[in-house]
Design an enzyme around this catalytic site. Structure first.
Site, PDB file in Angstrom:
ATOM      1  N   GLU A   1       9.702   0.930   4.483  1.00 31.87           N
ATOM      2  CA  GLU A   1       8.176   0.675   4.502  1.00 31.87           C
ATOM      3  C   GLU A   1       8.061   0.133   2.894  1.00 31.87           C
ATOM      4  O   GLU A   1       8.177   0.830   1.955  1.00 31.87           O
ATOM      5  CB  GLU A   1       7.415   1.756   4.636  1.00 31.87           C
TER       6      GLU A   1
ATOM      7  N   CYS B   1       0.594   0.789  -1.593  1.00 34.12           N
ATOM      8  CA  CYS B   1       1.210  -0.375  -1.013  1.00 34.12           C
ATOM      9  C   CYS B   1       0.301  -1.234  -0.412  1.00 34.12           C
ATOM     10  O   CYS B   1       0.457  -2.490  -0.004  1.00 34.12           O
ATOM     11  CB  CYS B   1       2.590   0.090  -0.315  1.00 34.12           C
TER      12      CYS B   1
HETATM   13  C1  UN1 Z   1       1.459   3.679   0.738  1.00 33.88           C
HETATM   14  O1  UN1 Z   1       0.773   3.167  -0.237  1.00 33.88           O
HETATM   15  O2  UN1 Z   1       2.564   3.560   0.633  1.00 33.88           O
HETATM   16  O3  UN1 Z   1      -3.054   3.090   4.518  1.00 33.88           O
HETATM   17  C2  UN1 Z   1       0.953   4.352   1.900  1.00 33.88           C
HETATM   18  C3  UN1 Z   1      -3.037   3.714   3.327  1.00 33.88           C
HETATM   19  C4  UN1 Z   1      -2.548   5.137   3.450  1.00 33.88           C
HETATM   20  C5  UN1 Z   1      -1.149   5.102   3.259  1.00 33.88           C
HETATM   21  C6  UN1 Z   1      -0.639   4.225   2.187  1.00 33.88           C
HETATM   22  N1  UN1 Z   1      -2.909   5.849   4.648  1.00 33.88           N
HETATM   23  O4  UN1 Z   1      -3.494   3.186   2.321  1.00 33.88           O
END
Ligand code: UN1
Length: 507
Positions: free
Chosen positions: A263, A297
């Site tokens: 990821e 992310c």
């Molecule tokens: C991440 O930034 O690695 O959808 C995860 C989202 C959060 C998870 C982010 N539920 O922004």
């Protein structure tokens, strides 16, 4: 701080290795990771790094607990996870506060992150009674063919600083109900949160007789990460982080033909059409770009706006950016806390410096915020971007949004899909046709595609992850559990003779 950590079951100087019991800390032993709060750059705790013998004891514990845990019935594994969910609920406030103190996200997001861990625990409890395989037609008379899923073994989970609770929980809660044990290497920037989470979860696991269900290793990311990914005793490595890190994990795990679940970086775009409801679009875009200081992310990094509304939207966003309260993330009115550390600030400044050189124009922000308790506070930044800017191809983990004027949805989708990453995407429109096009195979090429909802803030019930350089992995909900299990196809001959498939004769 001392009291907060004690409430969570750890101390300000604690061990960074849990292998069914915490490793002892001796004065001369061990190197320490220092946990620095970005709020005021103060040291809030120290955690010892795992030694080689710690590493071996973690692997041993994870392996031996696996042998008993996999035999424990799935729904009973679910009961253990249910109790963990209760503990996380009980400690939501202090754990959320620790997240804010250690990585700088605002209180409501720190609490939201713990809620995400609670939600995935609930989801996993449900899975513990619903995971199943299919029964298939056999071409042979009186033969039964079916498939079943078995746990993999001890799995390695490598997480980033930005979601120091939730991302581990997505992996760990699901893997645990599947029958795996979980070895965690958290980011060296957020080790206290990791120790607190392990202390909460392992107390429950231990009480039920599974001390090595959740184990912890801390240390230098590159060295320890490499060791873990190269270790043949770990069938699956689930890693969250940059594309560069993911590439190295994939190579190392690939070399030994292990499994990896990646990821990685996102470079998420929102598309704003002139028929969109701005009361929905603008707050969603603001949260996507500025929330978590742009360190998700899934943060919104690019905004493609239809030409007739471009100037008006930029003006309204500039005003909104000016109203964002920057400050102590634990104060209720704050919307933007600090970046995580000085390297993150340096990356922000480097990107800002490149903006005019690459033909962009800063509409708002672009500077450090002076007179704050640390030098990690930066202004949320809105840039008038230019098509073809190299900066827009890259993920800068900071609150910088590039707004670009486009002629059509078609052009916007093409630009959106032109980057190497493929995590999340959004379209704001009230046209059914535009939204269906965006969600069709000619539309967004991302793992997540939303209509009238921002790029970040996904719920745990869906599969989370992205395509292309984002790594292709899926975590959390839907059928992501399959990544943590091995599939077995079974044929049972209950006839009185031998019949070969494909009509082959052999007698
Ligand atoms: C991440 O930034 O690695 O959808 C995860 C989202 C959060 C998870 C982010 N539920 O922004």
């Amino acid at each position: 701080m001392k009291k907060l950590l004690e409430e969570l079951g750890i101390s300000q100087k604690c061990s960074g290795c849990y292998s069914g019991r915490w490793s002892a800390i001796t004065d001369k032993s061990n190197n320490f990771l220092s946990s620095i709060s970005p709020i005021d750059a103060s040291e809030i705790g120290k955690i010892s790094t795992s030694t080689d013998s710690d590493y071996e004891s973690v692997i041993d514990a994870a392996q031996s607990t696996f042998h008993t845990w996999r035999q424990f019935p799935g729904p009973k594994r679910g009961e253990v996870i249910r109790e963990i969910g209760h503990e996380l609920r009980r400690l939501k406030e202090p754990l959320g506060e620790l997240v804010s103190r250690e990585m700088g996200k605002i209180r409501s997001e720190g609490l939201g992150e713990v809620q995400e861990a609670i939600d995935i625990a609930d989801f996993a409890v449900g899975l513990s009674r619903t995971i199943g395989g299919s029964t298939l037609f056999s071409e042979r008379v009186d033969h039964r063919m079916y498939e079943q899923w078995h746990p993999l073994g001890p799995i390695g989970v490598i997480t980033a600083f930005n979601f120091p609770v939730a991302v581990w929980a997505w992996n760990a809660m699901i893997a645990a109900v599947c029958g795996d044990t979980v070895i965690w290497k958290p980011s060296e920037i957020t080790p206290l949160t990791a120790a607190a989470v392990i202390s909460i979860c392992s107390k429950v696991a231990e009480k039920h007789g599974f001390p090595g269900l959740f184990t912890l290793l801390t240390g230098d990311g590159a060295d320890l990460g490499k060791k873990l990914t190269a270790d043949k005793r770990i069938p699956l490595i689930s890693a969250t982080g940059s594309c560069a890190m993911g590439r190295s994990v994939a190579e190392t795990v690939g070399k030994r033909l292990g499994k990896s679940l990646l990821e990685l970086g996102g470079n998420n775009a929102a598309i704003l059409l002139q028929d969109a409801e701005l009361e929905i679009a603008l707050p969603s875009i603001l949260f996507g770009a500025v929330g978590t200081a742009g360190q998700r992310c899934t943060s919104t990094r690019r905004l493609f706006i239809e030409k007739p509304i471009f100037e008006m939207v930029c003006k309204r966003l500039t005003k909104a950016y000016g109203d964002v309260r920057i400050g102590d993330p634990l104060e209720d009115s704050t919307l933007l806390g600090p970046l995580v550390h000085s390297d993150a600030v340096a990356n922000y400044l480097k990107a800002i410096e490149r903006v005019p050189k690459e033909g962009g124009e800063i509409l708002f922000g672009g500077k450090l915020v002076p007179n704050m308790p640390s030098t990690f506070y930066v202004e949320p930044t809105l840039v008038r971007g230019k098509k073809g800017m190299q900066l827009m191809e890259e993920e800068t983990f900071a609150p910088i949004l590039y707004a670009v004027s486009v002629d059509s949805l078609h052009e916007a989708v093409e630009l959106q899909n032109s980057v190497p990453q493929g995590l999340s995407s959004s379209l704001f429109t009230s046209s059914m046709r535009s939204s269906e096009l965006f969600l069709s195979s000619r539309g967004s090429d991302c793992g997540i595609a939303n209509i009238n909802a921002g790029t970040s803030g996904a719920e745990i019930g869906g599969a989370f992850g992205g395509e292309k350089e984002t790594g292709g992995g899926r975590e959390a909900g839907s059928d992501s559990w399959k990544a943590y299990m091995r599939r077995q196809t079974n044929t049972i001959n209950w006839s009185t003779g031998v019949e070969l498939a494909q009509g082959v004769r052999f007698s």
